[in-house]
Design an enzyme around this catalytic site. Structure first.
Site, PDB file in Angstrom:
ATOM      1  N   ARG A 145     -36.952   6.238  38.804  1.00  0.00           N
ATOM      2  CA  ARG A 145     -37.033   4.152  38.257  1.00  0.00           C
ATOM      3  C   ARG A 145     -37.598   3.175  38.793  1.00  0.00           C
ATOM      4  O   ARG A 145     -38.236   2.143  38.737  1.00  0.00           O
ATOM      5  CB  ARG A 145     -35.353   4.066  38.135  1.00  0.00           C
ATOM      6  CG  ARG A 145     -34.728   4.947  37.414  1.00  0.00           C
ATOM      7  CD  ARG A 145     -33.446   4.547  37.119  1.00  0.00           C
ATOM      8  NE  ARG A 145     -33.180   2.831  36.395  1.00  0.00           N
ATOM      9  CZ  ARG A 145     -32.607   1.943  37.603  1.00  0.00           C
ATOM     10  NH1 ARG A 145     -32.251   2.396  38.123  1.00  0.00           N
ATOM     11  NH2 ARG A 145     -32.837   0.949  36.783  1.00  0.00           N
ATOM     12  N   HIS A 157     -37.095  -0.638  40.561  1.00  0.00           N
ATOM     13  CA  HIS A 157     -36.282  -0.966  40.174  1.00  0.00           C
ATOM     14  C   HIS A 157     -35.522  -1.009  41.528  1.00  0.00           C
ATOM     15  O   HIS A 157     -34.468  -1.529  42.340  1.00  0.00           O
ATOM     16  CB  HIS A 157     -35.788  -0.169  39.199  1.00  0.00           C
ATOM     17  CG  HIS A 157     -35.949  -0.169  38.239  1.00  0.00           C
ATOM     18  ND1 HIS A 157     -35.681  -1.116  37.484  1.00  0.00           N
ATOM     19  CD2 HIS A 157     -36.557   0.894  37.201  1.00  0.00           C
ATOM     20  CE1 HIS A 157     -36.200  -0.783  35.967  1.00  0.00           C
ATOM     21  NE2 HIS A 157     -36.986  -0.294  35.561  1.00  0.00           N
ATOM     22  N   LYS A 170     -12.961  10.596   9.321  1.00  0.00           N
ATOM     23  CA  LYS A 170     -12.759   9.201   8.773  1.00  0.00           C
ATOM     24  C   LYS A 170     -13.104   7.887  10.123  1.00  0.00           C
ATOM     25  O   LYS A 170     -13.075   7.017   9.766  1.00  0.00           O
ATOM     26  CB  LYS A 170     -11.208   8.232   8.899  1.00  0.00           C
ATOM     27  CG  LYS A 170     -10.832   9.541   8.039  1.00  0.00           C
ATOM     28  CD  LYS A 170      -9.364   9.321   7.533  1.00  0.00           C
ATOM     29  CE  LYS A 170      -8.798  10.181   6.319  1.00  0.00           C
ATOM     30  NZ  LYS A 170      -7.414   9.678   5.773  1.00  0.00           N
ATOM     31  N   SER A 200       0.414   7.117  14.321  1.00  0.00           N
ATOM     32  CA  SER A 200      -0.067   8.486  14.581  1.00  0.00           C
ATOM     33  C   SER A 200       0.985   9.617  13.919  1.00  0.00           C
ATOM     34  O   SER A 200       2.175   9.354  14.169  1.00  0.00           O
ATOM     35  CB  SER A 200      -0.460   8.988  15.865  1.00  0.00           C
ATOM     36  OG  SER A 200      -0.568  10.458  15.482  1.00  0.00           O
ATOM     37  N   ARG A 210      -1.275  -2.789  -4.912  1.00  0.00           N
ATOM     38  CA  ARG A 210      -2.292  -3.010  -6.331  1.00  0.00           C
ATOM     39  C   ARG A 210      -2.274  -2.936  -7.825  1.00  0.00           C
ATOM     40  O   ARG A 210      -2.095  -2.743  -8.675  1.00  0.00           O
ATOM     41  CB  ARG A 210      -3.409  -2.788  -5.694  1.00  0.00           C
ATOM     42  CG  ARG A 210      -4.838  -3.876  -6.766  1.00  0.00           C
ATOM     43  CD  ARG A 210      -5.633  -3.596  -6.362  1.00  0.00           C
ATOM     44  NE  ARG A 210      -6.347  -3.882  -4.903  1.00  0.00           N
ATOM     45  CZ  ARG A 210      -7.634  -4.001  -3.963  1.00  0.00           C
ATOM     46  NH1 ARG A 210      -8.462  -3.349  -4.510  1.00  0.00           N
ATOM     47  NH2 ARG A 210      -7.459  -4.444  -3.649  1.00  0.00           N
ATOM     48  N   HIS A 263      -6.969   8.086  21.492  1.00  0.00           N
ATOM     49  CA  HIS A 263      -5.792   9.451  20.976  1.00  0.00           C
ATOM     50  C   HIS A 263      -6.702  10.244  19.621  1.00  0.00           C
ATOM     51  O   HIS A 263      -6.706  11.090  19.496  1.00  0.00           O
ATOM     52  CB  HIS A 263      -4.448   8.745  20.125  1.00  0.00           C
ATOM     53  CG  HIS A 263      -3.896   8.898  19.296  1.00  0.00           C
ATOM     54  ND1 HIS A 263      -4.058  10.021  17.976  1.00  0.00           N
ATOM     55  CD2 HIS A 263      -2.335  10.529  19.523  1.00  0.00           C
ATOM     56  CE1 HIS A 263      -3.157  11.482  17.683  1.00  0.00           C
ATOM     57  NE2 HIS A 263      -2.551  11.109  18.258  1.00  0.00           N
ATOM     58  N   ASN A 264      -7.567   9.761  19.041  1.00  0.00           N
ATOM     59  CA  ASN A 264      -8.424  10.270  17.650  1.00  0.00           C
ATOM     60  C   ASN A 264      -9.094  11.252  18.294  1.00  0.00           C
ATOM     61  O   ASN A 264      -9.139  12.076  17.785  1.00  0.00           O
ATOM     62  CB  ASN A 264      -8.272   9.274  16.773  1.00  0.00           C
ATOM     63  CG  ASN A 264      -7.257   8.734  15.591  1.00  0.00           C
ATOM     64  OD1 ASN A 264      -6.117   8.613  16.240  1.00  0.00           O
ATOM     65  ND2 ASN A 264      -7.226   8.432  14.494  1.00  0.00           N
ATOM     66  N   GLU A 314      -7.954  13.939  19.677  1.00  0.00           N
ATOM     67  CA  GLU A 314      -7.435  14.925  18.781  1.00  0.00           C
ATOM     68  C   GLU A 314      -8.690  15.604  18.281  1.00  0.00           C
ATOM     69  O   GLU A 314      -8.365  16.635  17.699  1.00  0.00           O
ATOM     70  CB  GLU A 314      -7.113  14.161  17.898  1.00  0.00           C
ATOM     71  CG  GLU A 314      -6.772  14.387  16.472  1.00  0.00           C
ATOM     72  CD  GLU A 314      -6.246  13.739  14.903  1.00  0.00           C
ATOM     73  OE1 GLU A 314      -6.392  13.641  14.040  1.00  0.00           O
ATOM     74  OE2 GLU A 314      -5.331  12.529  15.186  1.00  0.00           O
ATOM     75  N   VAL A 351      -3.379  -0.180   3.650  1.00  0.00           N
ATOM     76  CA  VAL A 351      -4.720   0.021   3.320  1.00  0.00           C
ATOM     77  C   VAL A 351      -5.157   0.058   3.748  1.00  0.00           C
ATOM     78  O   VAL A 351      -6.030   0.323   5.371  1.00  0.00           O
ATOM     79  CB  VAL A 351      -4.706  -1.412   2.657  1.00  0.00           C
ATOM     80  CG1 VAL A 351      -3.453  -1.857   1.762  1.00  0.00           C
ATOM     81  CG2 VAL A 351      -5.251  -2.461   4.286  1.00  0.00           C
ATOM     82  N   LYS A 359      -5.432   4.028  19.874  1.00  0.00           N
ATOM     83  CA  LYS A 359      -5.085   5.296  18.757  1.00  0.00           C
ATOM     84  C   LYS A 359      -6.528   5.666  18.725  1.00  0.00           C
ATOM     85  O   LYS A 359      -6.391   6.420  18.262  1.00  0.00           O
ATOM     86  CB  LYS A 359      -4.653   4.143  17.461  1.00  0.00           C
ATOM     87  CG  LYS A 359      -4.301   5.139  16.489  1.00  0.00           C
ATOM     88  CD  LYS A 359      -3.873   6.257  15.736  1.00  0.00           C
ATOM     89  CE  LYS A 359      -3.660   6.688  14.922  1.00  0.00           C
ATOM     90  NZ  LYS A 359      -4.348   7.314  14.253  1.00  0.00           N
ATOM     91  N   GLY A 385       0.196  11.679  10.571  1.00  0.00           N
ATOM     92  CA  GLY A 385      -0.305  12.608   9.388  1.00  0.00           C
ATOM     93  C   GLY A 385       1.325  11.663   8.337  1.00  0.00           C
ATOM     94  O   GLY A 385       2.270  10.745   8.941  1.00  0.00           O
ATOM     95  N   GLY A 397       1.313   4.930   3.257  1.00  0.00           N
ATOM     96  CA  GLY A 397       2.776   4.082   2.969  1.00  0.00           C
ATOM     97  C   GLY A 397       3.329   4.959   2.528  1.00  0.00           C
ATOM     98  O   GLY A 397       4.697   3.724   2.638  1.00  0.00           O
ATOM     99  N   GLY A 439       0.597  -1.593  -0.127  1.00  0.00           N
ATOM    100  CA  GLY A 439      -0.152  -0.038   0.268  1.00  0.00           C
ATOM    101  C   GLY A 439       0.785   1.459   0.131  1.00  0.00           C
ATOM    102  O   GLY A 439       1.127   1.282   1.485  1.00  0.00           O
TER     103      GLY A 439
END
Length: 474
Positions: free
Chosen positions: A449, A455, A268, A135, A41, A193-194, A197, A83, A190, A137, A22, A17
């Site tokens: 409740r 409950h 994303k 991480s 590919r 982390h995002n 971010e 990928v 990760k 970019g 990549g 990739g």
């Protein structure tokens, strides 16, 4: 045997990739002295990548087919997948299955959902498998990312010389690459982390909005403000680039570039995964959830325009706060957000029986990654003192919060009074106020409740009377 000296004349590592990330990672690996075979590919992409690699081309072996890639790597092989997350990874693993042996290792270095990584790890693949969050970019991939690996410790140890060599280095020289734990632990960390971010970016955008719409500041003055903040407690990559984008000029029209960028943010999905998983873990991360919500709302431009036409524009340029208040608000918001993120990681460790090392995670995030920040050194120290303690209870950060919370309160109050939306900052403040209140209001919810569903509830006086008098009416 080291991967830069296999004894066969072949590289010990390959990469599939050659997209933006990549290709950058492959060049980083070659630059650090590790020969690497590559395949994409689309064959022309491989050819062009090799032709444009300059002096590094001598350490890069381009291959035309997947079988050629496998043949070009000395066993036991290590192959990094770069990928798209999801079915493309499963397709690639299936294609590699008949070509690799049980000692070969495949590393998924994409933005995978950690549940997928868990599934793949448990699927009985005919080769070794490692899930790895990366991480930073394109710039990070090329010159030093932060790396969060998940899988068997032996597989991490095998790859560590390469991964620590290509990773970013903290100011003390420590590589920002480490083993997080088994299976999907790396991709989980990760994802958090995002999520952080997303939240950090949203809070910065909110302070930008107050300066623009509440204080009448232009992009240049805003950029100068961010640049000044970046010299203090808020020193971080995101504040640094916020200054840069605010000061940038439009090459077409000549004015501030920021002023002509459409106000709809893409995503994303990793921040959304974090918010969903937080609900599954019963781990409150309201700042991150608010940031995900804000991105979704940002995409609804037509509806927002209709809302403004119906209700009028928020009253601006009369907000009674100062840039110093905004700096304080961002400091407090950042601490609250990271505290929530680390608490979520801790909850995942208990839920999945992962021995997650919170100080080590903070150290990995100190350089290379998007959320790198001067605060992370102090966070690593506070977590090392007591990993089970929420960061807002650590003395160092409690002192910071005592100083910065008044500014956060003024900013959130002013935003509410003037109709300037501050979802992430307001969510952080509300969470903090709940966390500092010993006697909350959920007793009302418990009574409700019990009233409609019997409950039950516990009593402060310890009396064994689990229902209210309304139970006698049923």
């Amino acid at each position: 045997m080291a991967m830069n000296d296999t004894g066969s004349g072949k590289p010990g590592i390959g990469l599939i990739g050659l997209g933006t990330m990549g290709g950058a990672l492959a060049l980083n690996i070659a630059e650090k002295g590790f020969p690497i075979a590559v395949w994409n590919r689309t064959a022309s992409v491989t050819t062009e990548f090799h032709a444009e690699a300059g002096p590094l081309a001598e350490r890069i072996v381009p291959t035309a087919t997947l079988a050629d890639l496998v043949a070009a790597i000395a066993p036991p092989r290590a192959i990094i997948l770069m990928v798209p997350a999801g079915p493309a990874v499963d397709d690639q693993l299936a294609a590699l299955s008949p070509l690799l042996g049980p000692d070969d290792l495949v590393i998924d270095a994409g933005n995978a959902n950690f549940h997928d990584t868990n599934r793949r790890q448990a699927a009985g693949l005919p080769f070794r498998f490692l899930g790895m969050g990366v991480s930073g970019g394109e710039e990070g991939a090329r010159h030093g990312p932060a790396i969060m690996a998940g899988g068997e410790a032996a597989d991490w140890a095998r790859m560590a010389p390469v991964l620590q060599a290509i990773a970013a280095k903290a100011e003390d020289g420590t590589p920002c690459a480490d083993h997080m734990g088994p299976a999907g632990a790396g991709h989980f960390v990760k994802a958090v982390h995002n999520g952080i971010e997303y939240a950090d970016m949203q809070m910065i955008a909110e302070t930008y909005g107050i300066m623009r719409d509440g204080l009448g500041m232009g992009a240049t003055g805003i950029g100068q403000c961010f640049a000044r903040w970046n010299e203090g407690v808020l020193r971080s990559y995101l504040v640094e680039i916020s200054a840069a984008v605010s000061l940038a000029r439009d090459p077409v029209g000549g004015g501030p570039l920021l002023d002509i960028i459409v106000d709809a943010a893409g995503q994303k999905g990793t921040g959304r995964w974090t918010a969903i998983e937080a609900q599954n873990l019963a781990a409150p991360i309201p700042v991150i959830e608010a940031a995900v919500m804000a991105r979704n709302v940002s995409a609804r431009r037509a509806e927002r325009a209709a809302g403004e036409a119906l209700y009028g524009r928020a009253a601006g340029k009369a907000v009674d706060v100062t840039p110093d208040d905004l700096e304080a608000a961002l400091i407090a918001g950042k601490i609250l957000c990271y505290a929530q993120g680390f608490a979520m990681i801790s909850a995942a460790g208990k839920e999945f029986s992962w021995a997650l090392d919170l100080p080590a995670i903070a150290r990995v995030w100190r350089a290379g990654c998007i959320i790198r920040s001067a605060m992370l050194n102090d966070m690593a120290g506070a977590l090392a003192e007591d990993p089970a303690r929420n960061l807002i209870l650590a003395p160092f950060f409690a002192d910071h919060l005592r100083r910065s919370l008044p500014g956060l309160r003024r900013v959130v109050s002013a935003g509410a009074l003037h109709g300037l939306a501050l979802p992430a900052l307001a969510a952080g403040l509300a969470w903090f106020d709940m966390m500092r209140t010993a006697r909350g209001t959920a007793n009302m919810i418990q009574a409700q409740r019990d009233f409609f569903g019997l409950h039950g509830f516990e009593r402060l006086d310890g009396v064994k009377a689990p229902h209210g008098p309304w139970a006698n009416d049923t």
